[in-house]
Design a protein around this motif. Structure first.
Motif, PDB file in Angstrom:
ATOM      1  N   GLU A  65       1.963  -2.696 -23.649  1.00 49.22           N
ATOM      2  CA  GLU A  65       3.100  -1.924 -23.125  1.00 49.22           C
ATOM      3  C   GLU A  65       2.837  -0.430 -23.236  1.00 49.22           C
ATOM      4  OE1 GLU A  65       6.548  -3.417 -22.345  1.00 49.22           O
ATOM      5  OE2 GLU A  65       6.601  -1.474 -21.322  1.00 49.22           O
ATOM      6  N   GLY A  66       3.030   0.289 -22.145  1.00 55.98           N
ATOM      7  CA  GLY A  66       2.832   1.727 -22.138  1.00 55.98           C
ATOM      8  C   GLY A  66       1.411   2.160 -21.836  1.00 55.98           C
ATOM      9  N   ARG A  67       0.479   1.201 -21.858  1.00 56.96           N
ATOM     10  CA  ARG A  67      -0.925   1.541 -21.557  1.00 56.96           C
ATOM     11  C   ARG A  67      -1.423   0.887 -20.277  1.00 56.96           C
ATOM     12  NH1 ARG A  67      -4.904  -0.167 -24.771  1.00 56.96           N
ATOM     13  NH2 ARG A  67      -3.791  -2.026 -25.489  1.00 56.96           N
ATOM     14  N   PHE A  68      -0.964  -0.307 -20.007  1.00 59.14           N
ATOM     15  CA  PHE A  68      -1.401  -1.051 -18.825  1.00 59.14           C
ATOM     16  C   PHE A  68      -0.265  -1.085 -17.805  1.00 59.14           C
ATOM     17  CE2 PHE A  68      -4.650  -4.102 -21.049  1.00 59.14           C
ATOM     18  CZ  PHE A  68      -5.297  -3.008 -21.588  1.00 59.14           C
ATOM     19  N   THR A  69      -0.649  -1.125 -16.533  1.00 60.46           N
ATOM     20  CA  THR A  69       0.330  -1.227 -15.459  1.00 60.46           C
ATOM     21  C   THR A  69      -0.102  -2.293 -14.471  1.00 60.46           C
ATOM     22  OG1 THR A  69       0.861   1.130 -15.648  1.00 60.46           O
ATOM     23  CG2 THR A  69       1.551   0.004 -13.635  1.00 60.46           C
ATOM     24  N   ILE A  70       0.770  -3.261 -14.233  1.00 61.48           N
ATOM     25  CA  ILE A  70       0.502  -4.295 -13.241  1.00 61.48           C
ATOM     26  C   ILE A  70       1.228  -3.933 -11.953  1.00 61.48           C
ATOM     27  CG2 ILE A  70       2.450  -5.736 -13.979  1.00 61.48           C
ATOM     28  CD1 ILE A  70       0.689  -8.213 -13.379  1.00 61.48           C
ATOM     29  N   SER A  71       0.580  -4.205 -10.835  1.00 62.45           N
ATOM     30  CA  SER A  71       1.204  -3.931  -9.546  1.00 62.45           C
ATOM     31  C   SER A  71       0.638  -4.910  -8.518  1.00 62.45           C
ATOM     32  CB  SER A  71       0.951  -2.484  -9.113  1.00 62.45           C
ATOM     33  OG  SER A  71      -0.437  -2.241  -8.954  1.00 62.45           O
ATOM     34  N   ARG A  72       1.229  -4.909  -7.349  1.00 67.52           N
ATOM     35  CA  ARG A  72       0.768  -5.815  -6.300  1.00 67.52           C
ATOM     36  C   ARG A  72       0.900  -5.151  -4.949  1.00 67.52           C
ATOM     37  NH1 ARG A  72       4.145 -10.997  -6.910  1.00 67.52           N
ATOM     38  NH2 ARG A  72       3.166 -11.593  -4.941  1.00 67.52           N
ATOM     39  N   ASP A  73       0.058  -5.575  -4.036  1.00 71.40           N
ATOM     40  CA  ASP A  73       0.137  -5.145  -2.650  1.00 71.40           C
ATOM     41  C   ASP A  73       0.144  -6.406  -1.801  1.00 71.40           C
ATOM     42  OD1 ASP A  73      -0.108  -4.161  -0.090  1.00 71.40           O
ATOM     43  OD2 ASP A  73      -1.621  -2.690  -0.607  1.00 71.40           O
ATOM     44  N   ASP A  74       1.313  -6.799  -1.349  1.00 76.96           N
ATOM     45  CA  ASP A  74       1.429  -8.033  -0.585  1.00 76.96           C
ATOM     46  C   ASP A  74       0.750  -7.931   0.782  1.00 76.96           C
ATOM     47  OD1 ASP A  74       4.781  -9.028  -1.758  1.00 76.96           O
ATOM     48  OD2 ASP A  74       2.804  -9.037  -2.724  1.00 76.96           O
ATOM     49  N   ALA A  75       0.544  -6.724   1.269  1.00 79.87           N
ATOM     50  CA  ALA A  75      -0.114  -6.561   2.565  1.00 79.87           C
ATOM     51  C   ALA A  75      -1.577  -6.993   2.527  1.00 79.87           C
ATOM     52  CB  ALA A  75      -0.011  -5.114   3.027  1.00 79.87           C
ATOM     53  N   VAL A  76      -2.183  -6.916   1.347  1.00 78.85           N
ATOM     54  CA  VAL A  76      -3.590  -7.300   1.216  1.00 78.85           C
ATOM     55  C   VAL A  76      -3.776  -8.416   0.188  1.00 78.85           C
ATOM     56  CG1 VAL A  76      -4.501  -5.104   2.019  1.00 78.85           C
ATOM     57  CG2 VAL A  76      -3.995  -5.412  -0.403  1.00 78.85           C
ATOM     58  N   ASN A  77      -2.670  -9.067  -0.185  1.00 77.74           N
ATOM     59  CA  ASN A  77      -2.734 -10.219  -1.094  1.00 77.74           C
ATOM     60  C   ASN A  77      -3.529  -9.925  -2.357  1.00 77.74           C
ATOM     61  OD1 ASN A  77      -1.319 -11.571   0.864  1.00 77.74           O
ATOM     62  ND2 ASN A  77      -2.975 -12.936   1.451  1.00 77.74           N
ATOM     63  N   THR A  78      -3.186  -8.818  -2.988  1.00 80.75           N
ATOM     64  CA  THR A  78      -3.940  -8.392  -4.156  1.00 80.75           C
ATOM     65  C   THR A  78      -2.994  -7.953  -5.266  1.00 80.75           C
ATOM     66  OG1 THR A  78      -5.797  -7.697  -2.772  1.00 80.75           O
ATOM     67  CG2 THR A  78      -5.714  -6.808  -5.002  1.00 80.75           C
ATOM     68  N   VAL A  79      -3.334  -8.323  -6.482  1.00 82.41           N
ATOM     69  CA  VAL A  79      -2.624  -7.855  -7.669  1.00 82.41           C
ATOM     70  C   VAL A  79      -3.595  -7.007  -8.484  1.00 82.41           C
ATOM     71  CG1 VAL A  79      -3.125  -9.977  -8.948  1.00 82.41           C
ATOM     72  CG2 VAL A  79      -1.214  -8.527  -9.651  1.00 82.41           C
ATOM     73  N   TYR A  80      -3.062  -5.962  -9.083  1.00 82.09           N
ATOM     74  CA  TYR A  80      -3.878  -4.995  -9.812  1.00 82.09           C
ATOM     75  C   TYR A  80      -3.434  -4.910 -11.265  1.00 82.09           C
ATOM     76  CZ  TYR A  80      -4.742  -3.474  -5.007  1.00 82.09           C
ATOM     77  OH  TYR A  80      -5.052  -3.426  -3.667  1.00 82.09           O
ATOM     78  N   LEU A  81      -4.349  -4.459 -12.091  1.00 81.42           N
ATOM     79  CA  LEU A  81      -4.015  -4.131 -13.469  1.00 81.42           C
ATOM     80  C   LEU A  81      -4.731  -2.826 -13.812  1.00 81.42           C
ATOM     81  CD1 LEU A  81      -2.456  -5.159 -15.976  1.00 81.42           C
ATOM     82  CD2 LEU A  81      -4.654  -6.029 -16.815  1.00 81.42           C
ATOM     83  N   GLN A  82      -3.950  -1.778 -14.020  1.00 84.20           N
ATOM     84  CA  GLN A  82      -4.479  -0.484 -14.447  1.00 84.20           C
ATOM     85  C   GLN A  82      -4.499  -0.455 -15.964  1.00 84.20           C
ATOM     86  OE1 GLN A  82      -5.638   2.197 -12.569  1.00 84.20           O
ATOM     87  NE2 GLN A  82      -6.185   3.160 -14.517  1.00 84.20           N
ATOM     88  N   LEU A  83      -5.663  -0.230 -16.529  1.00 81.04           N
ATOM     89  CA  LEU A  83      -5.831  -0.207 -17.970  1.00 81.04           C
ATOM     90  C   LEU A  83      -6.113   1.232 -18.398  1.00 81.04           C
ATOM     91  CD1 LEU A  83      -6.815  -3.063 -16.818  1.00 81.04           C
ATOM     92  CD2 LEU A  83      -8.094  -3.257 -18.932  1.00 81.04           C
ATOM     93  N   ASN A  84      -5.238   1.793 -19.188  1.00 80.31           N
ATOM     94  CA  ASN A  84      -5.418   3.144 -19.723  1.00 80.31           C
ATOM     95  C   ASN A  84      -5.434   3.093 -21.249  1.00 80.31           C
ATOM     96  OD1 ASN A  84      -5.315   4.245 -17.089  1.00 80.31           O
ATOM     97  ND2 ASN A  84      -3.089   4.482 -17.209  1.00 80.31           N
ATOM     98  N   GLY A  85      -5.977   4.117 -21.854  1.00 81.80           N
ATOM     99  CA  GLY A  85      -5.986   4.189 -23.314  1.00 81.80           C
ATOM    100  C   GLY A  85      -6.678   3.003 -23.955  1.00 81.80           C
ATOM    101  N   LEU A  86      -7.812   2.614 -23.392  1.00 80.28           N
ATOM    102  CA  LEU A  86      -8.497   1.405 -23.860  1.00 80.28           C
ATOM    103  C   LEU A  86      -8.945   1.524 -25.310  1.00 80.28           C
ATOM    104  CD1 LEU A  86     -10.559   0.684 -20.648  1.00 80.28           C
ATOM    105  CD2 LEU A  86      -8.884  -0.860 -21.669  1.00 80.28           C
ATOM    106  N   THR A  87      -8.864   0.416 -26.006  1.00 79.65           N
ATOM    107  CA  THR A  87      -9.398   0.293 -27.359  1.00 79.65           C
ATOM    108  C   THR A  87     -10.353  -0.890 -27.396  1.00 79.65           C
ATOM    109  OG1 THR A  87      -7.768  -1.257 -28.258  1.00 79.65           O
ATOM    110  CG2 THR A  87      -7.148   1.065 -28.209  1.00 79.65           C
TER     111      THR A  87
END
Length: 115
Positions: A65-87
């Protein structure tokens, strides 16, 4: 047949960022909730995040929570995961999962966090 293909895993330094992608096919992507899960070396599956159909509602594990962001783009049938502040604890195999029809997940993409 549900098919999911993850990509974007790499070696990253602590504090760094990565963006994972999961391309979906074989089902009506816009009608499915999608999740990311991960498996650290020698450990079981850990649910990370879910994005519900429509993309407006997301939930996260406390560990990201607060470091990763999940999102989706239904136009291209893709889900994303942005990972920040990796440990180093974020290292592992990352899988996306279809949550409504089959529970199928892809083959995963490897994230290694190391200095």
């Amino acid at each position: 047949e549900v098919h999911l293909m993850e990509s974007g895993g790499a070696l990253a330094q602590p504090g760094g960022s990565l963006r994972l992608s999961c391309a979906a096919s074989g089902f009506t992507f816009s009608q499915s909730d999608m999740s990311w899960i991960r498996q650290a070396p020698g450990k079981g599956d850990e649910w990370i995040a879910t994005v519900y159909r429509g993309g407006k509602r997301t939930i996260y594990a406390d560990s990201v929570e607060g470091r990763f962001t999940i999102s989706r783009d239904d136009a291209v049938n893709t889900v994303y995961l942005q990972l920040n502040g990796l440990t180093e604890d974020d290292s592992g195999m990352y899988f996306c999962r279809e949550d409504n029809i089959s529970g199928v997940r892809g083959r995963g993409t490897r994230v290694t966090v190391s200095s």
